[in-house]
Design a protein around this motif. Structure first.
Motif, PDB file in Angstrom:
ATOM      1  N   ARG A 165       0.935  -1.177  -0.072  1.00 37.12           N
ATOM      2  CA  ARG A 165      -0.035   0.075   0.082  1.00 37.12           C
ATOM      3  C   ARG A 165       0.864   1.211   0.079  1.00 37.12           C
ATOM      4  N   GLY A 166       0.668   2.270  -0.973  1.00 41.52           N
ATOM      5  CA  GLY A 166       1.107   3.500  -0.997  1.00 41.52           C
ATOM      6  C   GLY A 166       1.214   4.231   0.490  1.00 41.52           C
ATOM      7  N   THR A 167       0.077   3.831   1.057  1.00 43.03           N
ATOM      8  CA  THR A 167      -0.386   4.583   2.275  1.00 43.03           C
ATOM      9  C   THR A 167       0.377   4.234   3.447  1.00 43.03           C
ATOM     10  N   THR A 168       1.112   2.991   3.488  1.00 46.47           N
ATOM     11  CA  THR A 168       1.652   2.546   4.629  1.00 46.47           C
ATOM     12  C   THR A 168       3.255   2.814   4.662  1.00 46.47           C
ATOM     13  N   ARG A 169       3.658   3.203   5.714  1.00 45.54           N
ATOM     14  CA  ARG A 169       5.286   3.499   5.999  1.00 45.54           C
ATOM     15  C   ARG A 169       5.729   2.749   7.078  1.00 45.54           C
ATOM     16  N   PHE A 170       6.903   2.201   7.114  1.00 47.43           N
ATOM     17  CA  PHE A 170       7.486   1.299   7.779  1.00 47.43           C
ATOM     18  C   PHE A 170       8.702   2.040   8.636  1.00 47.43           C
ATOM     19  N   LEU A 171       8.856   2.220   9.728  1.00 45.20           N
ATOM     20  CA  LEU A 171      10.044   2.935  10.436  1.00 45.20           C
ATOM     21  C   LEU A 171      10.504   1.788  11.493  1.00 45.20           C
ATOM     22  N   GLN A 172      11.787   1.389  11.261  1.00 42.86           N
ATOM     23  CA  GLN A 172      12.255   0.513  12.317  1.00 42.86           C
ATOM     24  C   GLN A 172      13.093   1.301  13.437  1.00 42.86           C
ATOM     25  N   TYR A 173      12.567   0.939  14.600  1.00 44.83           N
ATOM     26  CA  TYR A 173      13.356   1.542  15.718  1.00 44.83           C
ATOM     27  C   TYR A 173      14.433   0.340  16.355  1.00 44.83           C
ATOM     28  N   GLU A 174      15.410   0.727  17.189  1.00 50.50           N
ATOM     29  CA  GLU A 174      16.076  -0.223  17.830  1.00 50.50           C
ATOM     30  C   GLU A 174      15.484  -0.632  19.236  1.00 50.50           C
ATOM     31  N   ASP A 175      15.086   0.231  19.972  1.00 49.59           N
ATOM     32  CA  ASP A 175      14.870   0.271  21.289  1.00 49.59           C
ATOM     33  C   ASP A 175      13.574   1.251  21.847  1.00 49.59           C
ATOM     34  N   LEU A 176      12.460   0.515  22.189  1.00 51.44           N
ATOM     35  CA  LEU A 176      11.294   1.402  22.212  1.00 51.44           C
ATOM     36  C   LEU A 176      11.474   2.605  23.182  1.00 51.44           C
ATOM     37  N   SER A 177      12.382   2.587  24.092  1.00 55.07           N
ATOM     38  CA  SER A 177      12.641   3.708  24.993  1.00 55.07           C
ATOM     39  C   SER A 177      13.316   4.855  24.148  1.00 55.07           C
ATOM     40  N   GLU A 178      13.583   4.696  22.840  1.00 54.61           N
ATOM     41  CA  GLU A 178      13.937   5.961  21.963  1.00 54.61           C
ATOM     42  C   GLU A 178      12.769   6.755  21.670  1.00 54.61           C
ATOM     43  N   LEU A 179      11.586   6.111  21.556  1.00 58.04           N
ATOM     44  CA  LEU A 179      10.628   6.984  21.168  1.00 58.04           C
ATOM     45  C   LEU A 179       9.849   7.683  22.253  1.00 58.04           C
ATOM     46  N   SER A 180       9.349   8.733  21.883  1.00 55.90           N
ATOM     47  CA  SER A 180       8.627   9.582  22.752  1.00 55.90           C
ATOM     48  C   SER A 180       7.288  10.103  22.151  1.00 55.90           C
ATOM     49  N   VAL A 181       6.184   9.773  22.865  1.00 54.63           N
ATOM     50  CA  VAL A 181       4.962  10.246  22.216  1.00 54.63           C
ATOM     51  C   VAL A 181       4.206  11.203  23.172  1.00 54.63           C
ATOM     52  N   SER A 182       4.028  12.282  22.489  1.00 54.21           N
ATOM     53  CA  SER A 182       3.463  13.533  23.329  1.00 54.21           C
ATOM     54  C   SER A 182       2.305  14.350  22.542  1.00 54.21           C
ATOM     55  N   GLY A 183       1.743  15.395  23.115  1.00 52.76           N
ATOM     56  CA  GLY A 183       0.876  16.377  22.334  1.00 52.76           C
ATOM     57  C   GLY A 183      -0.506  15.635  22.474  1.00 52.76           C
ATOM     58  N   GLY A 184      -1.363  15.835  21.342  1.00 51.27           N
ATOM     59  CA  GLY A 184      -2.741  14.948  21.397  1.00 51.27           C
ATOM     60  C   GLY A 184      -3.742  16.264  21.722  1.00 51.27           C
ATOM     61  N   GLY A 185      -4.926  15.728  21.680  1.00 50.53           N
ATOM     62  CA  GLY A 185      -6.051  16.592  22.247  1.00 50.53           C
ATOM     63  C   GLY A 185      -6.687  17.585  21.299  1.00 50.53           C
ATOM     64  N   GLU A 186      -7.517  18.079  21.667  1.00 54.02           N
ATOM     65  CA  GLU A 186      -8.344  18.980  20.710  1.00 54.02           C
ATOM     66  C   GLU A 186      -7.752  19.244  19.257  1.00 54.02           C
ATOM     67  N   GLY A 187      -7.911  18.465  18.503  1.00 56.71           N
ATOM     68  CA  GLY A 187      -7.356  18.812  17.082  1.00 56.71           C
ATOM     69  C   GLY A 187      -6.096  18.987  16.756  1.00 56.71           C
ATOM     70  N   LYS A 188      -5.183  18.799  18.082  1.00 56.96           N
ATOM     71  CA  LYS A 188      -3.831  18.930  17.748  1.00 56.96           C
ATOM     72  C   LYS A 188      -3.249  17.452  17.466  1.00 56.96           C
ATOM     73  N   GLY A 189      -2.201  17.362  16.796  1.00 55.92           N
ATOM     74  CA  GLY A 189      -1.742  16.073  16.552  1.00 55.92           C
ATOM     75  C   GLY A 189      -0.738  15.369  17.680  1.00 55.92           C
ATOM     76  N   ILE A 190      -0.489  14.189  17.640  1.00 55.45           N
ATOM     77  CA  ILE A 190       0.244  13.573  18.463  1.00 55.45           C
ATOM     78  C   ILE A 190       1.908  13.412  17.976  1.00 55.45           C
ATOM     79  N   SER A 191       2.782  13.787  18.638  1.00 52.46           N
ATOM     80  CA  SER A 191       4.059  13.708  17.948  1.00 52.46           C
ATOM     81  C   SER A 191       4.828  12.548  18.610  1.00 52.46           C
ATOM     82  N   ILE A 192       5.505  11.823  17.694  1.00 50.88           N
ATOM     83  CA  ILE A 192       6.437  10.774  18.151  1.00 50.88           C
ATOM     84  C   ILE A 192       7.844  11.246  17.738  1.00 50.88           C
ATOM     85  N   SER A 193       8.690  11.392  18.673  1.00 50.72           N
ATOM     86  CA  SER A 193       9.941  11.754  18.524  1.00 50.72           C
ATOM     87  C   SER A 193      10.941  10.661  18.687  1.00 50.72           C
TER      88      SER A 193
END
Lengths: 136, 655
Positions: free
Chosen positions: B451-479
């Motif tokens: 699917r052209g709409t699907t993307r794969f991003l490999q991480y090495e360790d889950l602890s390197e990802l940080s999920v924040s933001g969200g709420g009222e129309g705002k996006g969630i960012s994963i850094s």
């Protein structure tokens, strides 16, 4: 003079180490004939008096061969054997009987080679140590 | 006392190494020696017939068989003794093949060792006692705990075999987790539809009368042993009569109280009297005590009963009940749970809005779920960008250090369903490694990749990802910390695919049955490969995710394996043989210290206050002998492995 041949009594549990000895047999892995086998259903049955009796009757070494921790046929009775072995070592130390003469080890039913290696190792070690030298 | 010694040549296997003539001469010196026979193949039909005739003629008091492993032929020779009219326990076998002939290079040394071991057996065997194998009647019924796919299939198969089944389920409905999934991998099959025929048969099929389904019930205690267990079961009150209720739902409309709906992960509310969800089986509402004003506020509300069309269908005063059931075997099918994502706080579950775990997302996808199958964020927005995070808590030594094996499948199923529900929405898979083994399982992954709409991003360790933001129309960012703290993208929704872990029900049952658990808390199989459907307590069998993470197919296969074991272990009309190699207490010598009770792994020992001594139940005792070694007063006898027998052996092997 004939070389010293230690006498070793081995307490083997029916499920793992006795079967491990069977495995060494079916694989025809030769090891020294110094071991005399006493089969028990579980190493938890090895009463310290059996070990003391073996020394009294002339054994140069005793080995208790149990299932690997976590693999006991009777849930966890090999841990009881481990506990008793520790106590035995403390009891035997003042008589000059150290860990080399009173061993506890683990052999699974699949480990024929391990069985032969453990027995061979103990025989070699006791040969270099010489007879136990307890007064009758 | 007259001992007959049988020496098996085993063809050349023993005779090449051990000189039977020398053995004969040496053992003839032992007190009680009767006669010595050398046989070429003692275990063959010729050998056993000869041995039987010989024993019948010679009438020895004791028999020593020097041959192979007890594991091969102890039973063979015990049978020969029985046929020859001698108690089978008056024999001792010596393994001169595996333990001597096959492992000793020098024939002289082999012969000397064989002599020592055979003489020891003779010294021992004179101390043997005649023992009798007790026979017990068995109950052929089975208790199945848990009604997910594994428990359902086990219960139905047992019922079809004519067995009485008690199916205990703590929830108000049956079907386990998959009845909450609208679609299942690998074939995008509807979960409830897949289970419906099995559930229908259990409830109304031709063998339904063999099955007693106890909902809202939990096993509280089990006593006994294989063939004769008694289970104590606590039945919480449904407060709705299964016999009378016609499932019209009038009571639900009338009910004034609401509470969070646990079957939708608390994402919406339901009435205090309500169905867990639409289409549930059994098709009955229940009163949730946590929401009903009668329990929460002590009000005398009778709205549901007043609205009910059937007299007596609403049972406001129904009390919980404790019942007992006698059964012969237990199948544990208590299932698994999802790893608690809040243990990875960097992923924001429970804190960042619109971060859902796999089960919450399943419910959002389901037509019977909180949004009736519509994907939308907490603020009502239709998501355009969705992230799916794989391996949440799995393959991680700080959490659960195994691959659950099904989460990637679930992630690619989500991918498929998102593509069908939201045209143009993008899906990003944050993955560590992809695992999609199986003959059907690869296709959803292939589809996602194409699917052209699907993307794969490999991480090495889950602890390197940080999920924040969200709420009222705002996006969630994963850094990603690895990428220098860069925001990788923004998302409207994040789905976490957690490891599968043992359920609370599994942990509870393991502790209650004193069943071994593995290092992760799942039920430990008796043998990892050859006996993975058996627990380490006789008569307790394992089915499904209580034993390991698995998909529905594996869970059902294992349930059928457990069913087969339960059926073959308890055959109607066949008695259960109880081995006499147990332990017994000499009440006179017992000091009452209770050391034996502490070490017994089978709860076979109790303290009898009247006798002022410990008492061992020979049916529960498995004969390990640990209590014998532990008794400081020497009051316990290890039958067939007595102190005297073992000490005699020790003395003679060293003579």
């Amino acid at each position: 003079m004939t070389p010293f041949e230690p006498k070793i009594v081995g307490f083997l549990c029916n499920w793992c180490s006795y079967a491990g000895a069977d495995k060494a047999g079916t694989a025809q892995i030769a090891y020294p004939p110094n071991l005399r086998i006493i089969r028990v259903m579980c190493t938890g049955r090895v009463d310290p008096q059996f070990v003391l009796s073996a020394y009294r009757e002339g054994a140069d070494g005793v080995i208790i061969l149990a299932c690997h921790p976590g693999d006991c046929h009777y849930k966890e009775q090999n841990y009881r054997a481990i506990q008793r072995h520790r106590l035995l070592l403390r009891l035997l130390a003042p008589f000059g009987i150290g860990e080399a003469r009173c061993r506890l080890d683990f052999v699974s039913a699949a480990e024929g080679e391990t069985f032969a290696r453990v027995v061979t190792g103990m025989v070699e070690e006791l040969k270099t140590m010489g007879p136990i030298g307890l007064q009758a | 006392m007259r001992i007959g010694v049988y020496f098996c040549n085993c063809g050349p296997n023993i005779s090449e190494k051990i000189d039977s003539a020398a053995v004969r001469e040496a053992v003839a010196q032992v007190e009680g020696f009767g006669y010595f026979r050398t046989v070429d193949f003692l275990c063959s039909s010729t050998g056993t017939e000869e041995m039987e005739a010989d024993i019948s003629a010679e009438k020895p008091d004791r028999v020593v068989v020097a041959a192979c492993s007890v594991r091969d032929h102890e039973e063979t020779f015990r049978d020969v003794l029985s046929r020859a009219g001698i108690n089978p326990f008056l024999m001792q076998m010596v393994n001169i093949r595996e333990h001597i002939a096959w492992v000793t290079a020098d024939p002289l040394q082999a012969t000397a060792k064989a002599i020592a071991q055979i003489r020891a057996a003779m010294k021992r065997v004179v101390l043997h006692e005649s023992l009798v194998r007790q026979e017990l009647d068995v109950n052929t019924g089975v208790l199945v705990v848990g009604s997910g796919p594994a428990g359902l299939k086990a219960a139905l198969t047992l019922a079809e075999a004519g067995r009485k089944v008690v199916l205990v389920e703590k929830e108000p409905m049956i079907g386990g987790m998959p009845v909450r999934y609208e679609e299942m991998f690998p074939n995008i099959e509807c979960g409830p539809c897949m289970l419906e025929p099995v559930m229908g048969d259990l409830l109304h099929g031709p063998f339904a009368e063999n099955v007693e389904i106890l909902n809202l019930s939990e096993v509280e205690g089990v006593v006994g042993y294989h063939g004769n267990f008694t289970a104590t079961i606590r039945k919480r009150a449904r407060r709705v009569s299964a016999d009378l209720c016609i499932a019209c739902g009038m009571c639900i409309e009338a009910c004034p109280a609401k509470g969070p709906n646990p079957y939708n992960c608390g994402m919406n509310e339901k009435k205090a009297i309500d169905f867990p969800f639409r289409g549930v089986l059994p098709n009955l509402p229940y009163i949730d005590a946590a929401a009903c004003v009668r329990t929460t506020k002590g009000e005398d509300c009778t709205a549901c009963r007043d609205a009910c069309l059937v007299e007596g269908a609403v049972l406001l005063d129904e009390a919980e009940e404790v019942v007992t059931r006698d059964i012969g075997a237990i199948i544990l099918a208590t299932g698994g749970a999802l790893y608690d994502c809040s243990r990875l706080p960097n992923l924001g579950h429970g804190v960042v809005p619109d971060v859902l775990d796999a089960l919450e997302f399943e419910r959002m996808l389901a037509a019977s779920g909180p949004t009736e199958g519509v994907l939308r964020t907490a603020s009502g927005k239709i998501p355009e960008r969705i992230a799916i995070v794989h391996c949440v808590g799995s393959l991680d030594h700080r959490h659960m250090n195994y691959c659950s094996g099904v989460c990637c499948e679930v992630a690619f199923k989500f991918n498929h369903l998102i593509a069908h529900k939201l045209e143009g929405a993008t899906v990003t898979h944050f993955y560590r490694t992809i695992c999609v083994a199986g003959k059907e399982e690869f296709k959803l992954y292939e589809e996602a990749k194409s699917r052209g709409t699907t993307r794969f991003l490999q991480y090495e360790d889950l602890s390197e990802l940080s999920v924040s933001g969200g709420g009222e129309g705002k996006g969630i960012s994963i850094s990603s910390a690895r990428g220098g703290g860069n925001a990788l993208d923004r998302y409207d929704m994040v789905v976490l695919c957690p490891a599968i872990v043992p359920s609370d029900g599994t942990r509870k049952m393991l502790s209650l049955l004193e069943l071994a658990s593995d290092r992760f808390g799942f039920a430990a199989e008796l043998h990892g490969r050859m006996d993975s459907a058996k627990g380490n307590v006789r008569g307790v069998f394992l089915a499904g995710t209580c034993q390991a993470p698995m998909d529905v197919q594996k869970a059902v296969n294992q349930a059928l394996a457990a069913t087969g074991l339960a059926l073959s272990g308890l055959v109607p009309g066949r008695k259960m043989v109880v081995e006499p190699v147990t332990a017994e207490v000499d009440a006179e010598r017992c000091s009452g210290c209770r050391s034996c009770i502490l070490v017994c792994p089978y709860k076979a020992i109790v303290f009898d206050a009247e006798k002022d001594a410990a008492v061992i139940n020979p049916v529960l005792c498995m004969g390990c002998g640990t209590c014998v070694a532990a008794c400081p007063s020497g009051a316990i006898k290890g039958i067939h492995f007595t102190n005297e027998e073992i000490l005699a052996e020790i003395a003679e092997v060293l003579a």
